[in-house]
Write a protein that holds these residues in place. Structure first.
Motif, short mmCIF file in Angstrom:
data_model
loop_
_atom_site.label_atom_id
_atom_site.label_comp_id
_atom_site.label_asym_id
_atom_site.label_seq_id
_atom_site.Cartn_x
_atom_site.Cartn_y
_atom_site.Cartn_z
N PRO A 119 -8.66 5.06 16.36
CA PRO A 119 -9.70 5.68 15.54
C PRO A 119 -9.22 6.03 14.14
O PRO A 119 -9.98 5.93 13.18
CB PRO A 119 -10.08 6.95 16.33
CG PRO A 119 -8.98 7.17 17.28
CD PRO A 119 -8.40 5.83 17.58
N ALA A 120 -7.95 6.41 14.00
CA ALA A 120 -7.42 6.74 12.67
C ALA A 120 -7.50 5.54 11.75
O ALA A 120 -7.92 5.65 10.59
CB ALA A 120 -5.98 7.24 12.79
N LEU A 121 -7.12 4.36 12.26
CA LEU A 121 -7.18 3.14 11.44
C LEU A 121 -8.62 2.76 11.10
O LEU A 121 -8.91 2.31 9.99
CB LEU A 121 -6.50 1.99 12.17
CG LEU A 121 -4.97 2.10 12.34
CD1 LEU A 121 -4.44 0.95 13.17
CD2 LEU A 121 -4.29 2.16 10.98
N VAL A 122 -9.51 2.95 12.06
CA VAL A 122 -10.94 2.66 11.80
C VAL A 122 -11.47 3.59 10.73
O VAL A 122 -12.17 3.16 9.80
CB VAL A 122 -11.76 2.79 13.10
CG1 VAL A 122 -13.25 2.74 12.80
CG2 VAL A 122 -11.38 1.68 14.08
N PHE A 123 -11.15 4.87 10.84
CA PHE A 123 -11.63 5.84 9.84
C PHE A 123 -11.09 5.51 8.45
O PHE A 123 -11.80 5.64 7.45
CB PHE A 123 -11.21 7.27 10.22
CG PHE A 123 -11.73 7.75 11.54
CD1 PHE A 123 -12.75 7.08 12.20
CD2 PHE A 123 -11.20 8.88 12.15
CE1 PHE A 123 -13.24 7.51 13.42
CE2 PHE A 123 -11.68 9.33 13.37
CZ PHE A 123 -12.69 8.64 14.00
N LEU A 124 -9.82 5.07 8.39
CA LEU A 124 -9.23 4.71 7.11
C LEU A 124 -9.92 3.51 6.48
O LEU A 124 -10.05 3.42 5.26
CB LEU A 124 -7.74 4.41 7.29
CG LEU A 124 -6.81 5.59 7.54
CD1 LEU A 124 -5.43 5.12 7.93
CD2 LEU A 124 -6.74 6.50 6.33
N GLY A 125 -10.39 2.58 7.31
CA GLY A 125 -11.00 1.36 6.80
C GLY A 125 -12.44 1.52 6.37
O GLY A 125 -13.00 0.62 5.72
#
Length: 201
Positions: free
Chosen positions: A61-67
């Motif tokens: 989820p952290a990577l998705v939020f960053l993108g």
């Protein structure tokens, strides 16, 4: 602030928390800062609450939020086929994964804190590895910690690291819950309602 920009802030916050949780879980394999046989490591450490729950499952989820902030905030306004709203909506699913992962870590940590560490104790002339505490009674009675002869300082080590995992997990759950609300607003109103309003004028 655009909902995508806010999601990026949440992602930036989640990454270091995930790293801290992984490190804490790894340190728990060395009770009291020493190496012991694997069968003498506290059972809850092997559940990998910090590595899997608050670590690996939190990275997604952290990577998705960053993108979510990669595209231009205003570039999709007026374009019905734009995938911006869908991206914000899909982020809710990943936020749910993050809540479940952090929740798993919180449960494991709470059980471990209540159960206490495994350590070497002495019963008469017999020395054996056991779980001398129950029902969290040792949390109020620090004098009882002396029953753990080895590893040195294992009780404070156990309590400190699992407490960090517990707190970090709760923070991660809160951040993912915030993204659920943010994702809903982004899906309903668009990524940046203010920009859309300006373009439509």
């Amino acid at each position: 602030m655009c909902s995508g920009g806010f999601a990026k802030c949440l992602g930036v916050s989640l990454m270091p928390l995930a790293v801290v949780c992984v490190l804490c879980n790894i340190l728990l394999f060395f009770p009291g800062g020493t190496t012991v046989d694997s069968e003498h490591i506290t059972q809850q450490v092997w559940y990998f609450g910090g590595i899997l729950g608050s670590g690996v499952l939190m990275i997604f989820p952290a990577l998705v939020f960053l993108g979510l902030k990669n595209n231009d905030c205003c570039g999709c306004c007026g374009n019905e086929s734009c995938g911006r709203r869908f991206a914000m909506l899909s982020s809710i699913l990943f936020a749910g994964v993050g809540v479940m992962g952090a929740g798993y870590s919180v449960v494991v940590s709470a059980v471990a804190i209540n159960h206490g560490p495994q350590c070497l104790t002495k019963n008469g002339t017999v020395m054996k590895w056991t779980y001398p505490f129950s029902e969290g009674d040792y949390l109020r009675d620090h004098s009882s910690w002396s029953v753990c002869l080895e590893p040195a300082g294992v009780v404070s080590w156990h309590l400190s690291l699992f407490s960090v995992l517990l707190v970090m997990g709760i923070i991660q759950m809160a951040l993912c819950a915030v993204q659920v609300v943010n994702g809903l607003l982004g899906a309903i109103c668009g990524d940046c309602c203010g920009c859309c309003g300006e373009v439509s004028m």
